[in-house]
Design an enzyme around this catalytic site. Structure first.
Site, PDB file in Angstrom:
ATOM      1  N   LYS A 192       0.830  -1.204   0.000  1.00  0.00           N
ATOM      2  CA  LYS A 192       0.000   0.000   0.000  1.00  0.00           C
ATOM      3  C   LYS A 192       0.869   1.260   0.000  1.00  0.00           C
ATOM      4  CE  LYS A 192      -3.808  -2.224  -0.448  1.00  0.00           C
ATOM      5  NZ  LYS A 192      -4.439  -3.046   0.549  1.00  0.00           N
TER       6      LYS A 192
HETATM    7  C1  LIG Z   1      -5.559  -4.037   0.807  1.00  0.00           C
HETATM    8  C2  LIG Z   1      -7.018  -3.814   0.839  1.00  0.00           C
HETATM    9  C3  LIG Z   1      -7.814  -4.141   1.939  1.00  0.00           C
HETATM   10  C4  LIG Z   1      -7.297  -4.905   3.110  1.00  0.00           C
HETATM   11  O1  LIG Z   1      -6.201  -4.317   3.721  1.00  0.00           O
HETATM   12  P1  LIG Z   1      -5.401  -5.152   4.822  1.00  0.00           P
HETATM   13  O2  LIG Z   1      -4.639  -4.093   5.559  1.00  0.00           O
HETATM   14  O3  LIG Z   1      -4.516  -6.114   4.075  1.00  0.00           O
HETATM   15  O4  LIG Z   1      -6.392  -5.848   5.678  1.00  0.00           O
HETATM   16  C5  LIG Z   1      -9.149  -3.809   1.921  1.00  0.00           C
HETATM   17  N1  LIG Z   1      -9.704  -3.204   0.856  1.00  0.00           N
HETATM   18  C6  LIG Z   1      -8.983  -2.886  -0.234  1.00  0.00           C
HETATM   19  C7  LIG Z   1      -9.660  -2.189  -1.361  1.00  0.00           C
HETATM   20  C8  LIG Z   1      -7.628  -3.204  -0.291  1.00  0.00           C
HETATM   21  O5  LIG Z   1      -6.924  -2.919  -1.389  1.00  0.00           O
END
Ligand SMILES: *Cc1c(COP(=O)(O)O)cnc(C)c1O
Length: 398
Positions: A192
């Site tokens: 991210k």
């Molecule tokens: C990555 C992601 C999540 C989940 O994030 P985590 O921190 O891995 O639980 C939820 N929604 C979207 C759209 C994502 O890209």
């Protein structure tokens, strides 16, 4: 000629400051949730421009965005018999938390121009059982929150924003995280826009929602209860008032966050520059470039550029699958965001969904790929990807 080394689809940008902060945590003896998690929560509120007072932002650090979404939905009292409306064009985490609570998901289609949830489709999906709306800021471009907040207000529904892609993103000039939603949840997963390895942040202005989420973040353990009877709470005393979860963020992870957060804008600027270089390289080719934020008074909103999603046009000389294969063969990683939820066996079978029910998501999915887009890419890396895509589309190098 030997091929250059494999260029991964995503890589975290972890510097010496992050490493030193983690080492400091390890040496401190306090490795789980403690002073650094608290500092990270304060820093995050500051980053969002916390106005304080009765508009104060409560930032609640959790061990994933999935956990944050679950806590937000739980705090809103969502449970069996309830429905939550969200987009089919997302990661399964957005929707699965609704099922954790025994409630049901109503998936809706996207606006093909923005790939974000279509507010008209949201409104059409609302029933007497609807209890919340969960938009996703796909790729880092804000969803149409004016329309979503307007219809949510009309129907008296809370909004939980899945902002996993949206740090930092603005919507109508305001940072995502500060909009009039019940809760907004960010992700710090490895790929991210900033990372703590695993981690997330639940942001809300609602003090009651914040209190419930904090309680449920750690076993439903309440330390304040004693306060009512005595000025001094013994250090060993707590009460369990609910069957809570184990969703706290460790100080080791928070240490990474403390050093990543100040770099968030520099990371974003670099990704925006890479996106602009891709756009320039692909101009005039049979592709659909990623959507831009709508212009407002000459200035556009901020796009977090978590993803660069390219779509093949009808007259492209290659299929999406073949293009990805060709890029992999030239040592370039890419991905697809997303295989829509309605195509996955679990969601398809639970709700008896058909591909034709979500024509915009379906069509986008069949033609899309995500190219590498991260701050550690060099200009040469960017040109390598751009030329490989151009070549695969039958265009001359430039
Ligand atoms: C990555 C992601 C999540 C989940 O994030 P985590 O921190 O891995 O639980 C939820 N929604 C979207 C759209 C994502 O890209």
């Amino acid at each position: 000629m030997t091929q250059p080394p494999f260029l991964p689809f995503a890589l975290p940008d972890i510097g010496e400051a992050e490493i030193a902060e983690v080492v400091d945590t390890l040496r401190s003896g306090w490795v789980t949730t403690g002073p650094k998690a608290a500092r990270f929560e304060r820093a995050f509120a500051q980053f969002l421009g916390d106005p304080g007072g009765d508009q104060a932002l409560h930032c609640i650090a959790v061990n994933s965005a999935t956990a944050g979404l679950h806590l937000a939905a739980e705090a809103l009292g969502i449970g069996p018999g309830d429905e939550v409306v969200t987009t089919t064009h997302t990661f399964t985490a957005t929707a699965e938390v609704v099922r954790y609570l025994g409630a049901d998901v109503r998936l809706v289609d996207i606006d093909p121009a923005t790939l974000n949830i279509d507010p008209a489709a949201v409104e059409a999906a609302i029933t007497p059982r609807t209890k919340a709306i969960m938009p996703v800021h796909f790729a880092g471009l804000a969803a149409d929150m004016d329309a979503i907040h307007a219809l949510a207000a009309r129907h008296g529904l809370p909004v939980i924003e899945d902002a996993a892609h949206a740090l930092p993103t603005t919507c109508g000039g305001r940072l995502v995280g500060t909009l009039p939603s019940a809760a907004t949840v960010f992700s710090f997963y490895a790929n991210k826009t900033i990372t703590t390895g695993e981690g997330g942040m639940l942001v809300t202005r609602d003090a009651q929602l914040a209190a419930r989420a904090k309680l449920m973040r750690l076993h439903g353990m309440n330390r304040d209860a004693f306060d009512r009877f005595t000025a001094k709470v013994p250090s060993w005393y707590y009460e369990i008032v609910a069957p809570g979860y184990k969703y706290n963020l460790t100080d080791i992870a928070a240490a990474l966050g403390l050093q990543q957060l100040p770099r968030a804008e520099a990371f974003r600027a670099r990704r925006e520059a890479i996106a602009a270089a891709y756009d320039a390289a692909f101009a005039g080719l049979p592709v659909v470039l990623p959507p831009r934020p709508p212009a407002r008074d000459g200035a556009g909103d901020v796009h977090a550029w978590h993803l660069y999603v390219l779509r093949l046009a009808d007259d492209a000389p290659i299929t999406r699958d073949a293009l990805i294969e060709q890029l992999f063969a030239s040592g370039i990683g890419c991905s697809v965001h997303y295989i829509p939820l309605h195509l996955h066996p679990y969601w398809r079978d639970r709700y008896g969904l058909q591909p034709g029910q979500f024509p915009h998501s379906q069509r986008a999915y069949e033609r899309m790929l995500s190219l590498p887009l991260y701050s550690r890419m060099t200009d040469d890396d960017v040109q390598r990807v751009a030329q490989a895509v151009r070549g695969a589309l039958g265009a001359a190098p430039r």
